[in-house]
Design a protein around this motif. Structure first.
Motif, mmCIF file in Angstrom:
data_model
loop_
_atom_site.group_PDB
_atom_site.id
_atom_site.type_symbol
_atom_site.label_atom_id
_atom_site.label_comp_id
_atom_site.label_asym_id
_atom_site.label_seq_id
_atom_site.Cartn_x
_atom_site.Cartn_y
_atom_site.Cartn_z
ATOM 1 N N PRO A 48 0.786 -1.244 0.000
ATOM 2 C CA PRO A 48 0.000 0.000 0.000
ATOM 3 C C PRO A 48 0.814 1.289 0.000
ATOM 4 O O PRO A 48 0.479 2.206 -0.771
ATOM 5 N N PRO A 49 1.878 1.457 0.816
ATOM 6 C CA PRO A 49 2.652 2.705 0.683
ATOM 7 C C PRO A 49 3.347 2.839 -0.669
ATOM 8 O O PRO A 49 3.511 3.947 -1.182
ATOM 9 N N LEU A 50 3.731 1.715 -1.257
ATOM 10 C CA LEU A 50 4.302 1.757 -2.599
ATOM 11 C C LEU A 50 3.238 2.155 -3.616
ATOM 12 O O LEU A 50 3.520 2.868 -4.591
ATOM 13 N N LEU A 51 2.008 1.707 -3.377
ATOM 14 C CA LEU A 51 0.883 2.109 -4.223
ATOM 15 C C LEU A 51 0.680 3.617 -4.170
ATOM 16 O O LEU A 51 0.475 4.273 -5.204
ATOM 17 N N GLY A 52 0.720 4.182 -2.957
ATOM 18 C CA GLY A 52 0.557 5.625 -2.829
ATOM 19 C C GLY A 52 1.664 6.394 -3.524
ATOM 20 O O GLY A 52 1.413 7.409 -4.183
ATOM 21 N N TRP A 53 2.903 5.926 -3.399
ATOM 22 C CA TRP A 53 4.030 6.578 -4.067
ATOM 23 C C TRP A 53 3.845 6.530 -5.589
ATOM 24 O O TRP A 53 4.069 7.527 -6.284
ATOM 25 N N ALA A 54 3.437 5.376 -6.095
ATOM 26 C CA ALA A 54 3.235 5.230 -7.540
ATOM 27 C C ALA A 54 2.076 6.093 -8.027
ATOM 28 O O ALA A 54 2.131 6.639 -9.138
ATOM 29 N N ALA A 55 1.027 6.227 -7.219
ATOM 30 C CA ALA A 55 -0.105 7.069 -7.616
ATOM 31 C C ALA A 55 0.300 8.533 -7.729
ATOM 32 O O ALA A 55 -0.216 9.270 -8.570
ATOM 33 N N ALA A 56 1.227 8.978 -6.881
ATOM 34 C CA ALA A 56 1.651 10.375 -6.895
ATOM 35 C C ALA A 56 2.725 10.653 -7.933
ATOM 36 O O ALA A 56 2.682 11.673 -8.625
ATOM 37 N N SER A 57 3.703 9.756 -8.059
ATOM 38 C CA SER A 57 4.844 10.016 -8.939
ATOM 39 C C SER A 57 4.754 9.319 -10.281
ATOM 40 O O SER A 57 5.453 9.685 -11.224
ATOM 41 N N GLY A 58 3.925 8.288 -10.387
ATOM 42 C CA GLY A 58 3.809 7.557 -11.641
ATOM 43 C C GLY A 58 4.932 6.579 -11.894
ATOM 44 O O GLY A 58 5.028 6.022 -12.994
ATOM 45 N N GLN A 59 5.789 6.326 -10.916
ATOM 46 C CA GLN A 59 6.904 5.408 -11.093
ATOM 47 C C GLN A 59 7.292 4.807 -9.747
ATOM 48 O O GLN A 59 6.780 5.217 -8.702
ATOM 49 N N ILE A 60 8.196 3.842 -9.794
ATOM 50 C CA ILE A 60 8.711 3.208 -8.587
ATOM 51 C C ILE A 60 10.212 3.462 -8.537
ATOM 52 O O ILE A 60 10.940 3.112 -9.465
ATOM 53 N N SER A 61 10.678 4.082 -7.474
ATOM 54 C CA SER A 61 12.096 4.342 -7.288
ATOM 55 C C SER A 61 12.535 3.802 -5.934
ATOM 56 O O SER A 61 11.695 3.449 -5.095
ATOM 57 N N LEU A 62 13.819 3.756 -5.718
ATOM 58 C CA LEU A 62 14.320 3.218 -4.454
ATOM 59 C C LEU A 62 13.904 4.081 -3.265
ATOM 60 O O LEU A 62 13.690 3.567 -2.177
ATOM 61 N N ASN A 63 13.828 5.399 -3.455
ATOM 62 C CA ASN A 63 13.354 6.244 -2.357
ATOM 63 C C ASN A 63 11.959 5.842 -1.907
ATOM 64 O O ASN A 63 11.614 5.954 -0.735
ATOM 65 N N GLY A 64 11.158 5.403 -2.851
ATOM 66 C CA GLY A 64 9.802 4.989 -2.522
ATOM 67 C C GLY A 64 9.720 3.666 -1.810
ATOM 68 O O GLY A 64 8.634 3.270 -1.366
ATOM 69 N N LEU A 65 10.832 2.950 -1.675
ATOM 70 C CA LEU A 65 10.831 1.650 -1.010
ATOM 71 C C LEU A 65 11.182 1.734 0.472
ATOM 72 O O LEU A 65 11.162 0.714 1.156
ATOM 73 N N ILE A 66 11.501 2.927 0.975
ATOM 74 C CA ILE A 66 11.884 3.039 2.386
ATOM 75 C C ILE A 66 10.693 2.738 3.292
ATOM 76 O O ILE A 66 10.790 1.923 4.225
ATOM 77 N N LEU A 67 9.571 3.385 3.046
ATOM 78 C CA LEU A 67 8.386 3.114 3.868
ATOM 79 C C LEU A 67 7.860 1.692 3.677
ATOM 80 O O LEU A 67 7.501 1.033 4.662
ATOM 81 N N PRO A 68 7.766 1.147 2.452
ATOM 82 C CA PRO A 68 7.401 -0.266 2.319
ATOM 83 C C PRO A 68 8.335 -1.208 3.072
ATOM 84 O O PRO A 68 7.878 -2.202 3.654
ATOM 85 N N ALA A 69 9.643 -0.906 3.079
ATOM 86 C CA ALA A 69 10.570 -1.744 3.837
ATOM 87 C C ALA A 69 10.271 -1.680 5.324
ATOM 88 O O ALA A 69 10.329 -2.700 6.029
ATOM 89 N N ALA A 70 9.957 -0.484 5.806
ATOM 90 C CA ALA A 70 9.595 -0.351 7.220
ATOM 91 C C ALA A 70 8.340 -1.152 7.540
ATOM 92 O O ALA A 70 8.264 -1.822 8.581
#
Length: 447
Positions: free
Chosen positions: A241-263
């Motif tokens: 879900p946090p990765l989903l939110g990041w993708a909805a806002a930025s349109g892509q998946i980057s390593l910065n967006g994986l910090i909260l999913p990792a947590a």
């Protein structure tokens, strides 16, 4: 209320000759019309209402047709003679009943936690400005998909839930709602949520939501009765879900967006290990293959929880090093992670119910504090540019002012990219190229 009491008073005078009639029967039957011909309570009511109506109606004999005066709502059981007020009360009662069933099927509190993580990911991935409409649509779509997944989970686990004390009163095991009704509800909200994300966000966010729904309902749910690895699969479900939110806002998946999913992934392991230890007898009765059931002493369960707590320690520094949050978050994250690690270590040394409950409560406190700190100390793109290139921004400030005054969005976007230096790319060694097998390759690989 006054109208009913006045009518009943008038009716009691007219029916005074019939001493065997019970007027409480007339009152409740006319107000709710929930009785079957054989005085059986309708199953659409909650158990508390069933007990109330059955206790008030069962001892009273049904009045004969000769003794009933046709005064509208006291005439008979036919809907044709019932007043509008009685039908409205029935509709309200029915809406409350199914609303409660939908609330419990959706596991609304758990779904709202999922929405909170998705909304946090959206804000983190938004950059300088947060689109409030997009945020609301993303949260709404996430809520519907989570409700669908939780409802399907209960459909598949009816027999198991009926054997467990904490789940046997859910809508399906208790018979308050039918299985086809629950499946229809789950399918409707799941499709609606996915369509909303595809229309208001992007196809990447919608595909993540659909993948998570399938992974939770059709992989994690049956795996709970097969192998203890289900806990780790469930942790992946909670990390998306946090990765989903990041993708909805930025349109892509980057390593910065994986910090909260990792947590989220590492946090769920100690959180659930504490719960599995506290409810191990209940899980055994329900037929679930949890990790704690094969660990009589609890040492391995506590060791897994402690190990995953330690995995959380470097996340604050990584968020700072990758330019996602300030140095204050690095300090705060380290403190709260050490706190939950201390609770896990205490449980590892002394494996008692009290220690497990303390670690469980510590995990409940950790997640909102971590997400709040990440939001409060996050660094936007403009702030990062000011830190890294103050001279270059000063040189281009006249052009920025002209672009702002002219109101040309394209020119402002071009100047933003000219002003900003190439963002620091996190080292690839910190994560694999494809974090999850069903997700697209992150954008940094192409670069």
């Amino acid at each position: 209320m006054w109208r009913n009491s006045a009518t009943l008073s008038f009716s009691s005078k007219l029916l005074s000759s019939s001493s065997s009639a019970n007027f409480s029967y007339f009152h409740y039957a006319s107000a709710f019309s929930v009785f079957n011909p054989n005085a059986v309570v309708d199953r659409t009511l909650s158990p508390s209402h069933q007990r109330f109506y059955s206790s008030s109606a069962a001892p009273s004999p049904s009045p004969s047709s000769d003794s009933v005066i046709k005064l509208g709502f006291l005439a008979n059981k036919s809907d044709a003679f019932r007043p509008l007020g009685s039908k409205a009360s029935d509709a309200i009662q029915l809406a409350r009943h199914y609303g409660r069933c939908y609330w419990e099927l959706s596991k609304a509190r758990l779904s709202m936690l999922v929405v909170a993580t998705s909304g946090t990911g959206y804000v983190l991935g938004s950059g300088n400005a947060v689109d409030l409409v997009g945020l609301c649509c993303t949260c709404a779509g996430t809520m519907m998909v989570a409700a669908s997944a939780n409802s399907l989970n209960q459909v598949f686990e009816i027999k198991n839930d009926a054997k467990m004390k904490r789940t046997r009163l859910r809508p399906l095991p208790s018979g308050r709602i039918a299985i086809p009704h629950a499946v229809t509800w789950a399918s409707s909200v799941g499709i609606a949520g996915t369509v909303l994300l595809a229309y208001k966000a992007n196809m990447l966010a919608a595909s993540l939501a659909a993948s998570n729904l399938v992974l939770y309902a059709f992989v994690y749910t049956p795996l709970k009765q097969i192998h203890p690895v289900n806990t780790w699969v469930g942790a992946i479900v909670g990390a998306i879900p946090p990765l989903l939110g990041w993708a909805a806002a930025s349109g892509q998946i980057s390593l910065n967006g994986l910090i909260l999913p990792a947590a989220l992934y590492f946090w769920q392991i100690p959180h659930f290990m504490a719960l599995a230890y506290l409810c191990r007898d209940d899980y055994a009765a329900g037929g679930y293959r949890m990790f704690s059931l094969t660990d009589a002493s609890g040492r391995r369960t506590a060791a897994v929880a402690l190990r995953n707590c330690l995995y959380l320690v470097p996340l604050g520094y990584i968020a700072y090093d990758w330019g996602l949050a300030s140095g204050w978050f690095c300090l705060e994250s380290s403190l709260i992670t050490l706190a939950i690690s201390a609770a896990a270590f205490s449980f590892y040394r002394d494996r008692t119910t009290q220690k497990a409950r303390r670690m469980f409560y510590a995990s409940l406190l950790y997640l909102p504090v971590f997400m709040s700190g990440l939001l409060f100390h996050r660094i936007s793109d403009e702030q990062q540019c000011l830190v890294e290139n103050p001279d270059r921004i000063a040189e281009l400030s006249p052009f920025l002012e002209d672009a702002t005054e002219s109101g040309k969005d394209d020119q402002r976007k071009r100047l933003r990219y000219v002003t900003a230096s190439p963002q620091r790319q996190p080292p690839v060694a910190y994560a694999s190229i494809a974090p999850f097998p069903f997700l697209p390759v992150p954008s940094y690989v192409d670069q």
